[in-house]
Design a protein around this motif. Sequence first.
Motif, PDB file in Angstrom:
ATOM      1  N   ILE A 344      10.313  15.866  46.281  1.00 18.24           N
ATOM      2  CA  ILE A 344       9.500  15.317  45.087  1.00 18.24           C
ATOM      3  C   ILE A 344       8.038  15.609  45.842  1.00 18.24           C
ATOM      4  O   ILE A 344       7.823  15.244  46.923  1.00 18.24           O
ATOM      5  CB  ILE A 344       9.728  14.068  44.837  1.00 18.24           C
ATOM      6  CG1 ILE A 344      11.261  14.068  44.327  1.00 18.24           C
ATOM      7  CG2 ILE A 344       8.758  13.607  43.676  1.00 18.24           C
ATOM      8  CD1 ILE A 344      11.603  12.550  44.015  1.00 18.24           C
ATOM      9  N   GLY A 345       6.963  15.939  45.257  1.00 16.90           N
ATOM     10  CA  GLY A 345       5.677  15.871  45.362  1.00 16.90           C
ATOM     11  C   GLY A 345       4.847  15.664  44.246  1.00 16.90           C
ATOM     12  O   GLY A 345       5.106  15.615  43.147  1.00 16.90           O
ATOM     13  N   TRP A 346       3.611  15.060  44.778  1.00 13.75           N
ATOM     14  CA  TRP A 346       2.677  14.573  43.731  1.00 13.75           C
ATOM     15  C   TRP A 346       2.202  15.773  42.784  1.00 13.75           C
ATOM     16  O   TRP A 346       2.415  17.071  43.442  1.00 13.75           O
ATOM     17  CB  TRP A 346       1.332  13.977  44.214  1.00 13.75           C
ATOM     18  CG  TRP A 346       1.557  12.663  44.613  1.00 13.75           C
ATOM     19  CD1 TRP A 346       2.006  12.178  46.158  1.00 13.75           C
ATOM     20  CD2 TRP A 346       2.152  11.686  44.091  1.00 13.75           C
ATOM     21  NE1 TRP A 346       2.344  10.994  46.257  1.00 13.75           N
ATOM     22  CE2 TRP A 346       2.261  10.353  45.015  1.00 13.75           C
ATOM     23  CE3 TRP A 346       2.033  11.122  42.677  1.00 13.75           C
ATOM     24  CZ2 TRP A 346       2.646   8.964  44.659  1.00 13.75           C
ATOM     25  CZ3 TRP A 346       2.510   9.756  42.308  1.00 13.75           C
ATOM     26  CH2 TRP A 346       2.826   8.800  43.144  1.00 13.75           C
ATOM     27  N   GLY A 347       1.299  15.735  41.761  1.00 14.82           N
ATOM     28  CA  GLY A 347       1.103  16.918  40.889  1.00 14.82           C
ATOM     29  C   GLY A 347       0.560  17.986  41.521  1.00 14.82           C
ATOM     30  O   GLY A 347       0.894  19.247  41.007  1.00 14.82           O
ATOM     31  N   GLU A 348      -0.056  17.985  42.705  1.00 15.23           N
ATOM     32  CA  GLU A 348      -1.009  19.203  43.419  1.00 15.23           C
ATOM     33  C   GLU A 348       0.076  20.161  44.063  1.00 15.23           C
ATOM     34  O   GLU A 348      -0.256  21.326  44.042  1.00 15.23           O
ATOM     35  CB  GLU A 348      -1.614  18.669  44.587  1.00 15.23           C
ATOM     36  CG  GLU A 348      -2.993  17.829  44.001  1.00 15.23           C
ATOM     37  CD  GLU A 348      -2.851  16.319  43.836  1.00 15.23           C
ATOM     38  OE1 GLU A 348      -3.861  15.729  44.070  1.00 15.23           O
ATOM     39  OE2 GLU A 348      -1.787  16.092  43.500  1.00 15.23           O
ATOM     40  N   TRP A 364       0.407  12.477  38.321  1.00 17.65           N
ATOM     41  CA  TRP A 364      -0.445  11.247  38.308  1.00 17.65           C
ATOM     42  C   TRP A 364      -2.035  11.428  37.922  1.00 17.65           C
ATOM     43  O   TRP A 364      -2.648  10.453  37.559  1.00 17.65           O
ATOM     44  CB  TRP A 364      -0.293  10.935  39.881  1.00 17.65           C
ATOM     45  CG  TRP A 364      -1.479  11.439  40.918  1.00 17.65           C
ATOM     46  CD1 TRP A 364      -0.798  12.782  41.407  1.00 17.65           C
ATOM     47  CD2 TRP A 364      -2.609  11.436  41.402  1.00 17.65           C
ATOM     48  NE1 TRP A 364      -1.617  13.226  42.430  1.00 17.65           N
ATOM     49  CE2 TRP A 364      -3.055  12.394  42.122  1.00 17.65           C
ATOM     50  CE3 TRP A 364      -3.514  10.493  41.082  1.00 17.65           C
ATOM     51  CZ2 TRP A 364      -4.339  12.444  42.722  1.00 17.65           C
ATOM     52  CZ3 TRP A 364      -4.759  10.433  41.553  1.00 17.65           C
ATOM     53  CH2 TRP A 364      -5.140  11.363  42.431  1.00 17.65           C
ATOM     54  N   GLN A 365      -2.438  12.636  38.224  1.00 13.43           N
ATOM     55  CA  GLN A 365      -3.924  12.893  37.809  1.00 13.43           C
ATOM     56  C   GLN A 365      -4.164  12.738  36.194  1.00 13.43           C
ATOM     57  O   GLN A 365      -3.135  13.186  35.381  1.00 13.43           O
ATOM     58  CB  GLN A 365      -4.465  13.932  38.169  1.00 13.43           C
ATOM     59  CG  GLN A 365      -4.643  14.095  39.783  1.00 13.43           C
ATOM     60  CD  GLN A 365      -4.944  15.455  40.382  1.00 13.43           C
ATOM     61  OE1 GLN A 365      -4.563  16.377  40.167  1.00 13.43           O
ATOM     62  NE2 GLN A 365      -6.138  15.517  41.255  1.00 13.43           N
ATOM     63  N   THR A 382       9.574  16.917  35.679  1.00 11.73           N
ATOM     64  CA  THR A 382       8.568  16.038  36.187  1.00 11.73           C
ATOM     65  C   THR A 382       8.751  14.538  35.953  1.00 11.73           C
ATOM     66  O   THR A 382       9.546  14.111  35.043  1.00 11.73           O
ATOM     67  CB  THR A 382       7.244  16.335  35.354  1.00 11.73           C
ATOM     68  OG1 THR A 382       7.607  16.174  33.844  1.00 11.73           O
ATOM     69  CG2 THR A 382       6.777  17.758  35.183  1.00 11.73           C
ATOM     70  N   ILE A 383       8.051  13.816  36.780  1.00 10.39           N
ATOM     71  CA  ILE A 383       7.776  12.361  36.795  1.00 10.39           C
ATOM     72  C   ILE A 383       6.574  11.948  36.016  1.00 10.39           C
ATOM     73  O   ILE A 383       5.522  12.388  36.789  1.00 10.39           O
ATOM     74  CB  ILE A 383       8.055  11.605  38.044  1.00 10.39           C
ATOM     75  CG1 ILE A 383       9.435  12.253  38.876  1.00 10.39           C
ATOM     76  CG2 ILE A 383       8.079  10.149  37.894  1.00 10.39           C
ATOM     77  CD1 ILE A 383       9.770  11.720  39.936  1.00 10.39           C
ATOM     78  N   MET A 384       6.583  11.514  35.203  1.00 10.48           N
ATOM     79  CA  MET A 384       5.182  10.966  34.459  1.00 10.48           C
ATOM     80  C   MET A 384       4.655   9.575  35.095  1.00 10.48           C
ATOM     81  O   MET A 384       5.122   8.569  34.902  1.00 10.48           O
ATOM     82  CB  MET A 384       5.186  10.908  32.999  1.00 10.48           C
ATOM     83  CG  MET A 384       5.736  12.292  32.325  1.00 10.48           C
ATOM     84  SD  MET A 384       4.593  13.739  32.621  1.00 10.48           S
ATOM     85  CE  MET A 384       3.171  13.198  31.866  1.00 10.48           C
ATOM     86  N   LYS A 389      -2.725   5.123  32.659  1.00 10.08           N
ATOM     87  CA  LYS A 389      -1.949   4.801  31.735  1.00 10.08           C
ATOM     88  C   LYS A 389      -1.105   3.604  32.406  1.00 10.08           C
ATOM     89  O   LYS A 389      -1.023   2.371  31.979  1.00 10.08           O
ATOM     90  CB  LYS A 389      -1.001   5.705  31.079  1.00 10.08           C
ATOM     91  CG  LYS A 389      -1.420   6.493  30.114  1.00 10.08           C
ATOM     92  CD  LYS A 389      -2.074   5.807  28.717  1.00 10.08           C
ATOM     93  CE  LYS A 389      -2.374   6.749  27.873  1.00 10.08           C
ATOM     94  NZ  LYS A 389      -2.792   6.145  26.480  1.00 10.08           N
ATOM     95  N   ILE A 390      -0.472   4.042  33.711  1.00 12.60           N
ATOM     96  CA  ILE A 390       0.430   2.931  34.176  1.00 12.60           C
ATOM     97  C   ILE A 390       0.340   2.551  35.509  1.00 12.60           C
ATOM     98  O   ILE A 390       1.157   2.034  36.285  1.00 12.60           O
ATOM     99  CB  ILE A 390       1.770   3.600  34.220  1.00 12.60           C
ATOM    100  CG1 ILE A 390       2.000   4.896  34.889  1.00 12.60           C
ATOM    101  CG2 ILE A 390       2.459   3.588  32.738  1.00 12.60           C
ATOM    102  CD1 ILE A 390       3.278   5.586  34.972  1.00 12.60           C
ATOM    103  N   TYR A 391      -0.976   2.863  36.226  1.00 12.78           N
ATOM    104  CA  TYR A 391      -1.195   2.227  37.608  1.00 12.78           C
ATOM    105  C   TYR A 391      -1.717   0.714  37.410  1.00 12.78           C
ATOM    106  O   TYR A 391      -2.969   0.474  36.953  1.00 12.78           O
ATOM    107  CB  TYR A 391      -2.443   3.140  38.293  1.00 12.78           C
ATOM    108  CG  TYR A 391      -2.148   4.223  38.785  1.00 12.78           C
ATOM    109  CD1 TYR A 391      -1.059   5.168  38.600  1.00 12.78           C
ATOM    110  CD2 TYR A 391      -2.602   4.545  40.169  1.00 12.78           C
ATOM    111  CE1 TYR A 391      -0.738   6.380  39.077  1.00 12.78           C
ATOM    112  CE2 TYR A 391      -2.344   5.686  40.884  1.00 12.78           C
ATOM    113  CZ  TYR A 391      -1.241   6.465  40.564  1.00 12.78           C
ATOM    114  OH  TYR A 391      -0.886   7.751  41.098  1.00 12.78           O
ATOM    115  N   VAL A 392      -0.605  -0.002  37.867  1.00 12.13           N
ATOM    116  CA  VAL A 392      -0.999  -1.578  37.348  1.00 12.13           C
ATOM    117  C   VAL A 392      -1.763  -2.321  38.437  1.00 12.13           C
ATOM    118  O   VAL A 392      -2.442  -3.308  38.246  1.00 12.13           O
ATOM    119  CB  VAL A 392       0.373  -2.353  37.470  1.00 12.13           C
ATOM    120  CG1 VAL A 392       1.538  -1.725  36.312  1.00 12.13           C
ATOM    121  CG2 VAL A 392       1.122  -2.036  38.874  1.00 12.13           C
TER     122      VAL A 392
END
Length: 416
Positions: A344-348, A364-365, A382-384, A389-392
């Motif tokens: 798994i990796g971030w969007g980049e 995440w971006q 993908t994981i959204m 929206k969801i960074y608390v």
Amino acid sequence: MTNNKQIEKLSSAWQGLIPKPVSLEKMDGCFCINQETKIVIASAEEEILKIGQYLANLLKPATGFPLEITKSTNYVAQNIISLSIKHDPSLKEEGYELVISTESINLSANKGHGLFNGIQTLRQLLPITIESNVKQDGPWELDALIVKDYPRFSWRGAMIDVARSFFTVEEVKRFIDLFALHKINRLHLHLSDDQGWRIEIKSWPELTSHGGKCAVEGGSSGYYTQDQYKEIVRYAHERFMLVIPEIDVPGHTNAALSSYAELNSDGIAPPYFRGMKVGFSTLDTDKDITYEFLTDVFTEIASITPGPYLHVGGDEALSTTEEEYSHFLSRLETIIASLGKTMIGWGEVGHYENLNSSAIIQLWQSPAKKDHEFALKHGIKTIMSPAHKIYVDMKYDESTHVGQDWAGYVSVETAY
């Protein structure tokens, strides 16, 4: 029968359910848990008995009731809380049906995970004082109703950033319990960053003896031994939560670079970093020792992580050229695959054209159109996780005193 919109018209007892159930039907009367209430396990499965014990342990401290547990498939539905396995395809693997009548509470599901989720709904329907660790005054009443529920999303995750500021094992367990209450089934642990390294790697001990002693300004330092990490994994597993460990590379690596000079291009270890700047650090993508390091780190973590996923970060690698990043990711993919894990990796990581279709991209971006289009084109899951929206940890609005605002304001309504 009610749907999600109609639930809003019901009394506050049901409005507090998070997430809202698929359906809820109100009936007359209520059920009161009392001194004589028993928990009946209508299944021979050992897992279901453990879930029944979990329920009893949740209710006993605040109620003070014995809540005797019995195993029986032939019982009188009178003053009991029954847990049973059924075969209802509509409930899927994690769904449940909760029926509260004036005489009993009956919770059924296809799997143990569904029963566990139903217990979280029962927990939310009780007075908030049920969460107390000391005896509270009742009554412990629940309105009669029928709830049928199953998840819309198979991946319902929450991330704890223990790298910038450390959280103890007990604090993480508290988070796990709260996440479970809201039916979260993935725990993402951000274990490394510029500010600190938080997981023991026995073949590279200075990662924690040195890198574990730093934190963001005002934060807490520390690290988990491998035994402590395994305890977190065990605790999460008992609550049907899968742990996703993240080691963020090639950027966000100052703590590692500060621990081992040989990982740096110039062979000089940088000092600790306690700020919030990003993008300034990178592993040397041409050095063989970099890949020896990564192999050792991910091999040790994989050996104590029973789940199928390893998160490699990959975000904000601003000091790594596109060519270096592609070369690095190609080598890293091979390492993760050799361990039998899914990367798994971030969007980049979606900027790497040759990314294996078995990988997962965590977006995440905002906006993340390029990353999303790449994932769709190549059939990559993908994981959204959109920050806006969801960074608390974002502020609710301009009047909020605590929190960040780099992704904008995120109200409770928006996040939900």
